[in-house]
Design a protein around this motif. Sequence first.
Motif, PDB file in Angstrom:
ATOM      1  N   MET A 124     -26.831 113.148  40.892  1.00 38.72           N
ATOM      2  CA  MET A 124     -27.835 112.034  40.418  1.00 38.72           C
ATOM      3  C   MET A 124     -27.111 110.788  41.035  1.00 38.72           C
ATOM      4  SD  MET A 124     -29.437 112.459  36.682  1.00 38.72           S
ATOM      5  CE  MET A 124     -27.803 112.587  35.816  1.00 38.72           C
ATOM      6  N   PHE A 125     -25.710 110.723  41.104  1.00 37.62           N
ATOM      7  CA  PHE A 125     -25.146 109.433  41.553  1.00 37.62           C
ATOM      8  C   PHE A 125     -25.526 109.165  43.070  1.00 37.62           C
ATOM      9  CE2 PHE A 125     -21.737 107.000  43.183  1.00 37.62           C
ATOM     10  CZ  PHE A 125     -21.819 105.788  42.310  1.00 37.62           C
ATOM     11  N   TYR A 126     -25.318 110.395  43.814  1.00 34.29           N
ATOM     12  CA  TYR A 126     -25.578 110.603  45.230  1.00 34.29           C
ATOM     13  C   TYR A 126     -27.353 110.093  45.350  1.00 34.29           C
ATOM     14  CZ  TYR A 126     -21.279 112.271  47.310  1.00 34.29           C
ATOM     15  OH  TYR A 126     -20.197 112.255  47.626  1.00 34.29           O
ATOM     16  N   LYS A 127     -27.921 110.688  44.655  1.00 38.62           N
ATOM     17  CA  LYS A 127     -29.533 110.372  44.710  1.00 38.62           C
ATOM     18  C   LYS A 127     -29.603 109.039  44.639  1.00 38.62           C
ATOM     19  CE  LYS A 127     -32.248 111.240  41.303  1.00 38.62           C
ATOM     20  NZ  LYS A 127     -33.083 111.974  40.408  1.00 38.62           N
ATOM     21  N   HIS A 128     -29.339 108.296  43.526  1.00 37.21           N
ATOM     22  CA  HIS A 128     -29.306 106.878  43.344  1.00 37.21           C
ATOM     23  C   HIS A 128     -28.736 105.958  44.392  1.00 37.21           C
ATOM     24  CE1 HIS A 128     -30.738 108.326  39.573  1.00 37.21           C
ATOM     25  NE2 HIS A 128     -29.980 108.487  38.822  1.00 37.21           N
ATOM     26  N   VAL A 129     -27.838 106.300  45.071  1.00 39.33           N
ATOM     27  CA  VAL A 129     -27.298 105.663  46.247  1.00 39.33           C
ATOM     28  C   VAL A 129     -28.293 105.790  47.469  1.00 39.33           C
ATOM     29  CG1 VAL A 129     -25.207 105.500  47.686  1.00 39.33           C
ATOM     30  CG2 VAL A 129     -24.826 105.753  45.350  1.00 39.33           C
ATOM     31  N   SER A 130     -28.652 106.896  47.539  1.00 42.81           N
ATOM     32  CA  SER A 130     -29.734 107.009  48.755  1.00 42.81           C
ATOM     33  C   SER A 130     -31.010 106.186  48.675  1.00 42.81           C
ATOM     34  CB  SER A 130     -29.950 108.576  48.829  1.00 42.81           C
ATOM     35  OG  SER A 130     -30.916 108.959  47.765  1.00 42.81           O
ATOM     36  N   PHE A 131     -31.320 106.013  47.226  1.00 44.28           N
ATOM     37  CA  PHE A 131     -32.398 105.177  47.063  1.00 44.28           C
ATOM     38  C   PHE A 131     -32.154 103.545  46.673  1.00 44.28           C
ATOM     39  CE2 PHE A 131     -34.285 109.167  46.430  1.00 44.28           C
ATOM     40  CZ  PHE A 131     -35.393 109.178  46.945  1.00 44.28           C
ATOM     41  N   ALA A 132     -30.758 103.387  46.775  1.00 45.74           N
ATOM     42  CA  ALA A 132     -30.357 102.063  46.526  1.00 45.74           C
ATOM     43  C   ALA A 132     -30.749 101.658  45.006  1.00 45.74           C
ATOM     44  CB  ALA A 132     -30.875 100.980  47.479  1.00 45.74           C
ATOM     45  N   ASP A 133     -30.801 102.585  44.222  1.00 46.87           N
ATOM     46  CA  ASP A 133     -31.150 102.300  42.844  1.00 46.87           C
ATOM     47  C   ASP A 133     -29.787 101.989  41.926  1.00 46.87           C
ATOM     48  OD1 ASP A 133     -31.901 102.109  40.166  1.00 46.87           O
ATOM     49  OD2 ASP A 133     -33.244 104.073  40.327  1.00 46.87           O
ATOM     50  N   THR A 134     -29.402 100.639  42.082  1.00 48.70           N
ATOM     51  CA  THR A 134     -28.459 100.010  41.594  1.00 48.70           C
ATOM     52  C   THR A 134     -27.891 100.276  40.044  1.00 48.70           C
ATOM     53  OG1 THR A 134     -29.229  97.805  41.244  1.00 48.70           O
ATOM     54  CG2 THR A 134     -28.196  98.282  43.659  1.00 48.70           C
ATOM     55  N   THR A 135     -29.203 100.115  39.346  1.00 44.38           N
ATOM     56  CA  THR A 135     -29.223 100.183  37.928  1.00 44.38           C
ATOM     57  C   THR A 135     -28.797 101.383  37.385  1.00 44.38           C
ATOM     58  OG1 THR A 135     -30.483  98.301  37.409  1.00 44.38           O
ATOM     59  CG2 THR A 135     -30.012  99.845  35.702  1.00 44.38           C
ATOM     60  N   ARG A 136     -29.368 102.597  37.978  1.00 47.05           N
ATOM     61  CA  ARG A 136     -29.187 103.786  37.668  1.00 47.05           C
ATOM     62  C   ARG A 136     -27.786 104.665  38.017  1.00 47.05           C
ATOM     63  NH1 ARG A 136     -34.030 106.531  35.627  1.00 47.05           N
ATOM     64  NH2 ARG A 136     -35.899 105.122  35.763  1.00 47.05           N
ATOM     65  N   ALA A 137     -27.417 104.205  39.173  1.00 49.91           N
ATOM     66  CA  ALA A 137     -26.311 104.711  39.750  1.00 49.91           C
ATOM     67  C   ALA A 137     -25.153 104.237  39.105  1.00 49.91           C
ATOM     68  CB  ALA A 137     -26.084 104.076  41.255  1.00 49.91           C
ATOM     69  N   CYS A 138     -24.924 102.914  38.822  1.00 47.32           N
ATOM     70  CA  CYS A 138     -23.942 102.105  37.959  1.00 47.32           C
ATOM     71  C   CYS A 138     -23.943 102.613  36.693  1.00 47.32           C
ATOM     72  CB  CYS A 138     -23.923 100.750  38.228  1.00 47.32           C
ATOM     73  SG  CYS A 138     -23.714 100.234  39.928  1.00 47.32           S
ATOM     74  N   THR A 139     -25.136 102.916  36.144  1.00 47.09           N
ATOM     75  CA  THR A 139     -25.285 103.421  34.422  1.00 47.09           C
ATOM     76  C   THR A 139     -24.211 104.301  34.401  1.00 47.09           C
ATOM     77  OG1 THR A 139     -27.147 102.269  34.240  1.00 47.09           O
ATOM     78  CG2 THR A 139     -26.589 104.015  32.744  1.00 47.09           C
ATOM     79  N   LEU A 140     -24.279 105.461  35.413  1.00 48.47           N
ATOM     80  CA  LEU A 140     -23.375 106.822  35.464  1.00 48.47           C
ATOM     81  C   LEU A 140     -22.045 106.673  35.162  1.00 48.47           C
ATOM     82  CD1 LEU A 140     -25.322 108.755  38.162  1.00 48.47           C
ATOM     83  CD2 LEU A 140     -25.401 109.174  35.731  1.00 48.47           C
ATOM     84  N   PHE A 141     -21.578 105.385  35.320  1.00 50.61           N
ATOM     85  CA  PHE A 141     -20.042 104.937  35.009  1.00 50.61           C
ATOM     86  C   PHE A 141     -19.974 104.775  33.401  1.00 50.61           C
ATOM     87  CE2 PHE A 141     -19.935 104.161  39.592  1.00 50.61           C
ATOM     88  CZ  PHE A 141     -18.848 105.077  39.975  1.00 50.61           C
TER      89      PHE A 141
END
Length: 232
Positions: A124-141
């Motif tokens: 999911m982290f790779y997927k969110h980065v591919s779409f520049a979904d900053t909120t969802r990507a950073c929430t995984l931390f």
Amino acid sequence: MTDEPGKDLAPRQPQPPAPQVDPEQLKQFQEFQRFQEFQRYQEATGQAPQPPRQQGKRWWLVVLGSRIFWRTLFFVLVIGSVIWAYNHFFGVDDPGDIAQDSGGVTGPAQGLSSPAGLQGTVGMFYKHVSFADTTRACTLFLRDDTRQKFANAYGASDCADAVKTLKTKVTSVDKFQQVMFPPDMLKTPTTDKVTIDSCALTVEGGPRLGSFVVEKIKNGWVITDWSPSTCG
């Protein structure tokens, strides 16, 4: 010589009894006669009987016999299978764990339970980065210090800025979000804390995103630590 009267006359043969008529046959015969009379009346008056109309084919028989219907059904089944497989291995984001306002990150989003959960979190982290979904990507931390460590590694001010920077390096969104894990990582983990190094993954269409420490918390997996990969 005078013939005797009545001598040349043959004796009369007894007449056979009249055959008995079946009432049902008689009834049918009478109905047939009436039908013939009705036909003759129609012909005489110009009212010839119209042939019965053939009933149209039932719509569901037409649909089942259509190639387009079966092709469409097959296409829907294939798409449904692909979506199920993707959600099974890469997880589905829970919008309840992500901030909906401008406040940004409010808590960690967790992946699925093992064995697909930890791969799903990284996937999911790779997927969110591919779409520049900053909120969802950073929430995984899980913690802010891990987000900042990730940001510092890419010379960014914060996690969201780092995600935007990495997005510019993605050359193929479709390939980049389809991260492939080696067979040994697809097994059920024996511990609640696993390190997933991107060097061991098959990553195409963009940069490798470092080494993730994924930890099981309650029923999900979150990223509790992160460090740059040695393979770039």
